[in-house]
Design an enzyme around this catalytic site. Sequence first.
Site, PDB file in Angstrom:
ATOM      1  N   SER A 135     -42.134  18.542 -44.716  1.00 16.17           N
ATOM      2  CA  SER A 135     -42.581  17.165 -44.576  1.00 16.17           C
ATOM      3  C   SER A 135     -42.021  16.334 -45.741  1.00 16.17           C
ATOM      4  CB  SER A 135     -44.110  17.111 -44.509  1.00 16.17           C
ATOM      5  OG  SER A 135     -44.556  15.868 -44.043  1.00 16.17           O
ATOM      6  N   ASP A 304     -44.317  19.547 -33.084  1.00 17.80           N
ATOM      7  CA  ASP A 304     -44.435  18.465 -34.062  1.00 17.80           C
ATOM      8  C   ASP A 304     -44.241  17.107 -33.386  1.00 17.80           C
ATOM      9  OD1 ASP A 304     -44.379  16.853 -36.344  1.00 17.80           O
ATOM     10  OD2 ASP A 304     -43.149  18.253 -37.484  1.00 17.80           O
ATOM     11  N   HIS A 334     -47.446  19.267 -36.431  1.00 15.11           N
ATOM     12  CA  HIS A 334     -46.728  19.150 -37.695  1.00 15.11           C
ATOM     13  C   HIS A 334     -47.227  20.117 -38.763  1.00 15.11           C
ATOM     14  CE1 HIS A 334     -44.370  17.168 -40.824  1.00 15.11           C
ATOM     15  NE2 HIS A 334     -45.459  16.960 -41.530  1.00 15.11           N
TER      16      HIS A 334
END
Length: 356
Positions: A135, A304, A334
């Site tokens: 991320s 995701d 995610h």
Amino acid sequence: MPVGALQLEAGGYLPEVVLGYETWGTLNADASNAVLIEHALTGSTHVARGASDEDGWWDDLVGPGATIDTERYFVVAANMVGGCYGSTGPASPAPDGSPWGSRFPFVTIRDSVRAEARLADALGIRRWHAVLGGSMGGARALEWAATFPERTARCAVMACGAASTAEQIAFAQAQVAAIRLDPHFAGGDYYGGPAPEAGLGIARRIAHINYRSEPELEYRFGRSAQAEEQPFGGITPSARGRYAVESYLDYQAEKLVSRFDANSYILLTEALVSHDISRGRGSLEQSLGGLEETEFFIAAVDSDRLYFPEQSRQLAEALPGSVKVHTIETPLGHDGFLTDVHQLHDDLTQAFFPHA
């Protein structure tokens, strides 16, 4: 660790920057076994269990005998500039002694990487064996490779693309607005008074919906009611009980509010919005095509809906050579880069971290 003054990419200036960090393992004589792990938006430096038994957020990846074996590798995790886990941030004292608050300047992912390079210098690390992150941590890892290719032997980018998309920017704007509209926000100068906890909690709710997938939320909660509450009832809407999924979001909000600073949330969110590996470097291919000195490992989460797998494929295609996109298969969305990172053990071990 003090790393000196920092002239920031957007024109701001910090006269003295401190980076909070944690380490695991032992740096070898030629400093060739150093691994940098970059945290996500609200992550901390506590990647794995260490001197304490407190769980880390990547215990499945880091530790004795783990994928990144801390009996072989020296692992470093640094808190990003602007954060609230030991690094200089808006709650830190400014030169006048009062908290920076609203005066804290805008920082970017590149600013963070430049500060981390100074930390590496202070630790005697000229070149990382590998830099990894998921991320926002993936954005930071990628920026390391682009800014300091000669210092990044290997780079793993998980659940992140080459730039923040319009949709990601839109979700971020809603989160930032929720905090700024909290009556306790006081323009960012709330230290010494009540914190904007309601706004921060709303921001977390918005974010967490994107961190999980719709099928997972439906499977876990559906339309079920929270225990001893009645969602379909109450004379006014505010008097009704909650659905279970609402209680879940409330819980996630309360957890974050208890450990995170609202100004840091804004700063790091804006930094992630600024993520664009091509900024000032030409096209994506021009920005990444010359990075032959660095080996890349790209991974996506199949469910995701914040960073779609297609973004990982586009990133891989822009990198030199033939870079495979590894897939974490999970219904969780995610957050799979945290909860199911063990799925990458064999591939990461073979590519970056041989145990033999």
